[in-house]
Design an enzyme around this catalytic site. Structure first.
Site, PDB file in Angstrom:
ATOM      1  N   ASP A 277     -28.419 -44.288 -56.148  1.00  0.00           N
ATOM      2  CA  ASP A 277     -29.173 -43.095 -55.788  1.00  0.00           C
ATOM      3  C   ASP A 277     -30.205 -42.791 -56.878  1.00  0.00           C
ATOM      4  O   ASP A 277     -29.847 -42.549 -58.029  1.00  0.00           O
ATOM      5  CB  ASP A 277     -28.183 -41.927 -55.634  1.00  0.00           C
ATOM      6  CG  ASP A 277     -28.885 -40.625 -55.294  1.00  0.00           C
ATOM      7  OD1 ASP A 277     -30.074 -40.666 -54.917  1.00  0.00           O
ATOM      8  OD2 ASP A 277     -28.227 -39.565 -55.409  1.00  0.00           O
TER       9      ASP A 277
ATOM     10  N   ASN B 198     -32.611 -40.292 -56.681  1.00  0.00           N
ATOM     11  CA  ASN B 198     -33.130 -38.915 -56.767  1.00  0.00           C
ATOM     12  C   ASN B 198     -32.036 -37.844 -56.695  1.00  0.00           C
ATOM     13  O   ASN B 198     -32.315 -36.662 -56.490  1.00  0.00           O
ATOM     14  CB  ASN B 198     -34.174 -38.672 -55.668  1.00  0.00           C
ATOM     15  CG  ASN B 198     -33.553 -38.693 -54.280  1.00  0.00           C
ATOM     16  OD1 ASN B 198     -32.400 -39.100 -54.121  1.00  0.00           O
ATOM     17  ND2 ASN B 198     -34.294 -38.248 -53.279  1.00  0.00           N
TER      18      ASN B 198
ATOM     19  N   ASP C 168     -29.500 -37.089 -54.581  1.00  0.00           N
ATOM     20  CA  ASP C 168     -29.036 -36.370 -53.386  1.00  0.00           C
ATOM     21  C   ASP C 168     -27.754 -36.988 -52.805  1.00  0.00           C
ATOM     22  O   ASP C 168     -27.325 -36.622 -51.717  1.00  0.00           O
ATOM     23  CB  ASP C 168     -30.141 -36.315 -52.313  1.00  0.00           C
ATOM     24  CG  ASP C 168     -30.494 -37.695 -51.777  1.00  0.00           C
ATOM     25  OD1 ASP C 168     -29.967 -38.708 -52.308  1.00  0.00           O
ATOM     26  OD2 ASP C 168     -31.290 -37.777 -50.827  1.00  0.00           O
TER      27      ASP C 168
ATOM     28  N   ASP D 240     -31.149 -45.184 -52.420  1.00  0.00           N
ATOM     29  CA  ASP D 240     -32.536 -45.228 -51.950  1.00  0.00           C
ATOM     30  C   ASP D 240     -33.330 -46.337 -52.634  1.00  0.00           C
ATOM     31  O   ASP D 240     -32.811 -47.049 -53.493  1.00  0.00           O
ATOM     32  CB  ASP D 240     -33.205 -43.868 -52.182  1.00  0.00           C
ATOM     33  CG  ASP D 240     -32.914 -43.344 -53.580  1.00  0.00           C
ATOM     34  OD1 ASP D 240     -33.040 -44.138 -54.526  1.00  0.00           O
ATOM     35  OD2 ASP D 240     -32.522 -42.166 -53.729  1.00  0.00           O
TER      36      ASP D 240
ATOM     37  N   ASP E  15     -34.284 -56.317 -43.012  1.00  0.00           N
ATOM     38  CA  ASP E  15     -33.419 -56.477 -41.851  1.00  0.00           C
ATOM     39  C   ASP E  15     -34.295 -56.286 -40.615  1.00  0.00           C
ATOM     40  O   ASP E  15     -35.067 -55.335 -40.543  1.00  0.00           O
ATOM     41  CB  ASP E  15     -32.317 -55.407 -41.883  1.00  0.00           C
ATOM     42  CG  ASP E  15     -31.012 -55.915 -41.323  1.00  0.00           C
ATOM     43  OD1 ASP E  15     -31.023 -56.434 -40.197  1.00  0.00           O
ATOM     44  OD2 ASP E  15     -29.976 -55.775 -42.005  1.00  0.00           O
TER      45      ASP E  15
ATOM     46  N   ASP F 105     -30.837 -59.310 -37.067  1.00  0.00           N
ATOM     47  CA  ASP F 105     -29.635 -58.617 -36.639  1.00  0.00           C
ATOM     48  C   ASP F 105     -29.246 -58.955 -35.198  1.00  0.00           C
ATOM     49  O   ASP F 105     -30.082 -58.871 -34.291  1.00  0.00           O
ATOM     50  CB  ASP F 105     -29.902 -57.107 -36.746  1.00  0.00           C
ATOM     51  CG  ASP F 105     -28.690 -56.271 -36.428  1.00  0.00           C
ATOM     52  OD1 ASP F 105     -27.758 -56.273 -37.238  1.00  0.00           O
ATOM     53  OD2 ASP F 105     -28.672 -55.614 -35.363  1.00  0.00           O
TER      54      ASP F 105
ATOM     55  N   GLU G 163     -28.183 -63.561 -37.919  1.00  0.00           N
ATOM     56  CA  GLU G 163     -26.794 -63.116 -37.781  1.00  0.00           C
ATOM     57  C   GLU G 163     -26.375 -63.467 -36.365  1.00  0.00           C
ATOM     58  O   GLU G 163     -26.792 -62.813 -35.420  1.00  0.00           O
ATOM     59  CB  GLU G 163     -26.670 -61.600 -37.988  1.00  0.00           C
ATOM     60  CG  GLU G 163     -25.218 -61.150 -37.908  1.00  0.00           C
ATOM     61  CD  GLU G 163     -24.992 -59.761 -37.316  1.00  0.00           C
ATOM     62  OE1 GLU G 163     -23.971 -59.154 -37.626  1.00  0.00           O
ATOM     63  OE2 GLU G 163     -25.819 -59.287 -36.510  1.00  0.00           O
TER      64      GLU G 163
ATOM     65  N   HIS H   6     -21.648 -55.866 -45.164  1.00  0.00           N
ATOM     66  CA  HIS H   6     -21.486 -54.439 -44.841  1.00  0.00           C
ATOM     67  C   HIS H   6     -20.686 -54.205 -43.559  1.00  0.00           C
ATOM     68  O   HIS H   6     -20.419 -53.059 -43.213  1.00  0.00           O
ATOM     69  CB  HIS H   6     -22.861 -53.794 -44.725  1.00  0.00           C
ATOM     70  CG  HIS H   6     -23.612 -54.291 -43.527  1.00  0.00           C
ATOM     71  ND1 HIS H   6     -24.023 -55.610 -43.414  1.00  0.00           N
ATOM     72  CD2 HIS H   6     -23.974 -53.697 -42.374  1.00  0.00           C
ATOM     73  CE1 HIS H   6     -24.614 -55.778 -42.243  1.00  0.00           C
ATOM     74  NE2 HIS H   6     -24.596 -54.637 -41.595  1.00  0.00           N
ATOM     75  N   ASP H   7     -20.361 -55.274 -42.842  1.00  0.00           N
ATOM     76  CA  ASP H   7     -19.574 -55.144 -41.606  1.00  0.00           C
ATOM     77  C   ASP H   7     -18.144 -55.621 -41.785  1.00  0.00           C
ATOM     78  O   ASP H   7     -17.360 -55.600 -40.840  1.00  0.00           O
ATOM     79  CB  ASP H   7     -20.188 -56.006 -40.491  1.00  0.00           C
ATOM     80  CG  ASP H   7     -21.536 -55.495 -40.033  1.00  0.00           C
ATOM     81  OD1 ASP H   7     -21.770 -54.277 -40.101  1.00  0.00           O
ATOM     82  OD2 ASP H   7     -22.360 -56.329 -39.601  1.00  0.00           O
TER      83      ASP H   7
HETATM   84  C1  GLC Z   1     -25.121 -56.074 -36.763  1.00  0.00           C
HETATM   85  C2  GLC Z   1     -25.080 -55.265 -38.029  1.00  0.00           C
HETATM   86  C3  GLC Z   1     -24.169 -54.101 -37.839  1.00  0.00           C
HETATM   87  C4  GLC Z   1     -24.706 -53.263 -36.725  1.00  0.00           C
HETATM   88  C5  GLC Z   1     -24.937 -54.079 -35.451  1.00  0.00           C
HETATM   89  C6  GLC Z   1     -25.815 -53.355 -34.499  1.00  0.00           C
HETATM   90  O1  GLC Z   1     -23.911 -56.674 -36.464  1.00  0.00           O
HETATM   91  O2  GLC Z   1     -24.738 -56.066 -39.109  1.00  0.00           O
HETATM   92  O3  GLC Z   1     -24.013 -53.342 -39.005  1.00  0.00           O
HETATM   93  O4  GLC Z   1     -23.817 -52.220 -36.450  1.00  0.00           O
HETATM   94  O5  GLC Z   1     -25.573 -55.310 -35.702  1.00  0.00           O
HETATM   95  O6  GLC Z   1     -27.131 -53.298 -34.973  1.00  0.00           O
HETATM   96 CA    CA Z   2     -31.227 -40.553 -52.846  1.00  0.00          CA
END
Ligand code: GLC
Ligand code: CA
Length: 558
Positions: A21, A23, A25, A29, A98, A200, A257, A329-330
């Site tokens: 972060d 700034n 909040d 970012d 992305d 994605d 992906e 992240h998934d």
């Molecule tokens: C991909 C992303 C995931 C998202 C999904 C829909 O699998 O990695 O985080 O929820 O697509 O966009």
């Molecule tokens: Ca921030």
């Protein structure tokens, strides 16, 4: 294999909301990312992919884009983005964005116009279909639960398609106008200086346009929406067109992906004329899955993990380079998933790191992986923010699990495990922000954090740094990047042993994937111990090497 600029790099994924972060909040970012570029450079990173930071209502954390040409104020401004690109360039770091074009947000101007005029030109940007007497046109289930069809507000029998959440309407790729809009937008970003994109959910852009029912697999009478992928023909035409119109003129780096792709089509994805440069290898991540849902998942064994990795290498080696991940992240944190509870320590985490970085492919780290961040212990469902975890939780309850059991069942797989703030230091909020973070930090930041590990020669971070440096080390780079990978003639259970044979050097990678010592015999003469996750002397008697529990070795052999 044709050599590419990115082959000897190591890539790193940033989940911007949780990285740093800038700034105060409580939300990460772009300024926070700029602050940490030196950190990434020092680690040895050459490519950074940043999860979406476009304008978005953040229903699915930015994977629901309402304006492809704007940056969400939560993440910063276009000036911040220009500065990020300039600063990254100075450090020879390529920035990858992305690209979320299977769907947009229901707040996107296109969808808003489609709502007003479903049969007008913007209606054609989406899949709008008539239902069956007020019921959805077919029985497909969305990836996040419930039907893929949602009624158009104010309409009795008109539905729009969404493979993910209902706030993420799918874009109609059959419409050439829509495709042109997408390509224009891609070129606009490439013109700005981004090096490429992670694509994605890209295989979903081609639908089985019959929109027919398939046999149901649960009591809800629905089937997974992904079933249609095996009937959808022609995704390659779209992808090749996108390559030609948007990526190729800029020599953009592209990484897809894709789940559920047809193995025999790998060449068409990442081969010489393939539509992408690379795709992620998700084979290990599919292990233990169940049709019923997360609550029914199985633990993954070391042998299954090994076999999944070998299989992917086997099919890709002569075609192109896939990207190796242990988490993103998934997914839950890899060390929590692939190491048994009780065995998770710096030694075993280094072993997992070594396997991932020494396997043929482009190594892709996810923020926090380099310090061995683990899953979080969620104490109640209120601590969970992720849309898909909440759906899986509901599903588990429906199947008779108690609230406590349901929480336990989904906690291990929750996407929020990887989305807790990056653990920078022992300071408040893990040094991520001065304010309370949008998602609570993992309490273990006092033990696991960058500040501690940067200064410690035997830390997980230092081990990653060595592994990353090895990839460009003149002596070994050719063997590690391009060397043929093949296993030892015999591998016992809970063990991985494979060669990386370059034209000059041969490396042997050994991983004792268990909490027990063992002796391993090898035929080749050892020339040098290149890397060892133990700092004790290695015991070698003739052909026998005595390996400690979770020991990981890279040996140079004859
Ligand atoms: C991909 C992303 C995931 C998202 C999904 C829909 O699998 O990695 O985080 O929820 O697509 O966009
Ligand atoms: Ca921030």
């Amino acid at each position: 294999m044709q050599k590419k600029w990115w082959h000897d790099k190591v890539a790193y994924q940033i989940y911007p909301k949780s990285f740093k972060d800038g700034n105060g909040d409580g939300i990460g970012d772009l300024r926070g990312i700029i602050e940490k570029l030196d950190y990434l450079k020092e680690l040895g990173i050459g490519i950074v992919w940043i999860s979406p930071f476009y304008q978005s209502p953040l229903v699915d954390q930015g994977y629901d884009i309402s304006d492809y040409y704007a940056i969400d104020p939560v993440f910063g401004t276009m000036d911040d983005m220009d500065k990020l690109l300039a600063e990254a360039k100075k450090r020879d770091i390529a920035i990858v964005m992305d690209l979320v074009v299977n769907h947009c947000s229901d707040q996107h101007e296109w969808f808003q116009k489609a709502l007003k005029e479903p049969f007008g030109p913007y209606g054609e940007y989406f899949y709008i279909r008539e239902g069956k007497n007020g019921k959805p046109p077919c029985n497909w289930r969305s990836y996040f639960g419930g039907s893929v069809w949602e009624k158009l507000p104010g309409q009795d029998n008109l539905f729009y398609l969404h493979m993910f959440a209902k706030e993420q309407p799918d874009l109609n790729w059959e419409n050439p106008k829509l495709r042109r809009e997408i390509y224009k937008m891609i070129r606009w970003w490439l013109e700005k200086g981004v090096a490429g994109f992670r694509l994605d959910a890209i295989i979903n852009i081609k639908k089985d346009l019959r929109f027919q029912d398939f046999p149901a697999d649960r009591e809800d009478g629905m089937c997974p929406g992904s079933v249609m992928l095996s009937y959808a023909e022609g995704v390659h035409e779209f992808l090749q067109e996108m390559k030609r119109e948007a990526f190729a003129p800029y020599q953009a780096f592209t990484i897809g992906e894709l789940f559920d792709f047809r193995q025999e089509e790998l060449e068409r994805y990442i081969g010489k004329e393939g539509c992408f440069e690379s795709i992620f290898d998700f084979a290990p991540h599919m292990l233990g899955g169940s049709e019923k849902g997360w609550y029914d998942r199985k633990e993954v064994t070391p042998d299954e993990y090994r076999d999944a990795i070998y299989h992917s290498k086997h099919i890709s080696q002569d075609i192109g380079m896939m990207a190796n991940i242990i988490e993103n992240h998934d997914e839950p944190r890899g060390v929590s998933r692939y190491l048994p509870e009780g065995d998770r320590n710096e030694i075993s985490k280094k072993m997992i790191a070594g396997i991932s970085l020494m396997t043929f492919g482009l190594p892709f780290l996810y923020q926090g992986q380099e310090i061995g961040m683990t899953n979080k212990r969620f104490k109640s469902v209120e601590e969970i923010d992720d849309i898909s975890t909440l759906d899986e939780y509901r599903l588990a309850l429906e199947h008779g699990l108690s609230e406590k059991e349901a929480l336990e069942a989904v906690a291990g797989m929750s996407r929020d495990n990887a989305r807790t703030p990056m653990q920078w230091s022992r300071e408040a909020h893990a040094g991520f922000s001065e304010a309370r973070p949008w998602l609570a930090e993992n309490e273990n930041y006092l033990e696991i954090n960058v500040e501690d590990q940067e200064n410690r020669e035997d830390s997980v971070y230092s081990f990653y740094k060595k592994l990353i440096a090895l990839r460009t080390e003149p002596e070994y780079t050719e063997a590690i990047v391009y060397g043929k990978q093949y296993p030892l003639p015999e591998e016992p259970v809970n063990f991985m042993g494979f060669f990386r044979k370059g034209s000059q050097k041969t490396l042997l990678v050994l991983a004792n994937y268990q909490n027990e010592k063992r002796t391993i015999s090898i035929q080749q003469k050892i020339k040098k111990i290149v890397l060892n996750n133990y700092n004790t002397e290695l015991e070698i008697k003739g052909a026998a090497i005595q390996m400690e529990s979770y020991q990981f070795l890279i040996l140079e052999v004859e």
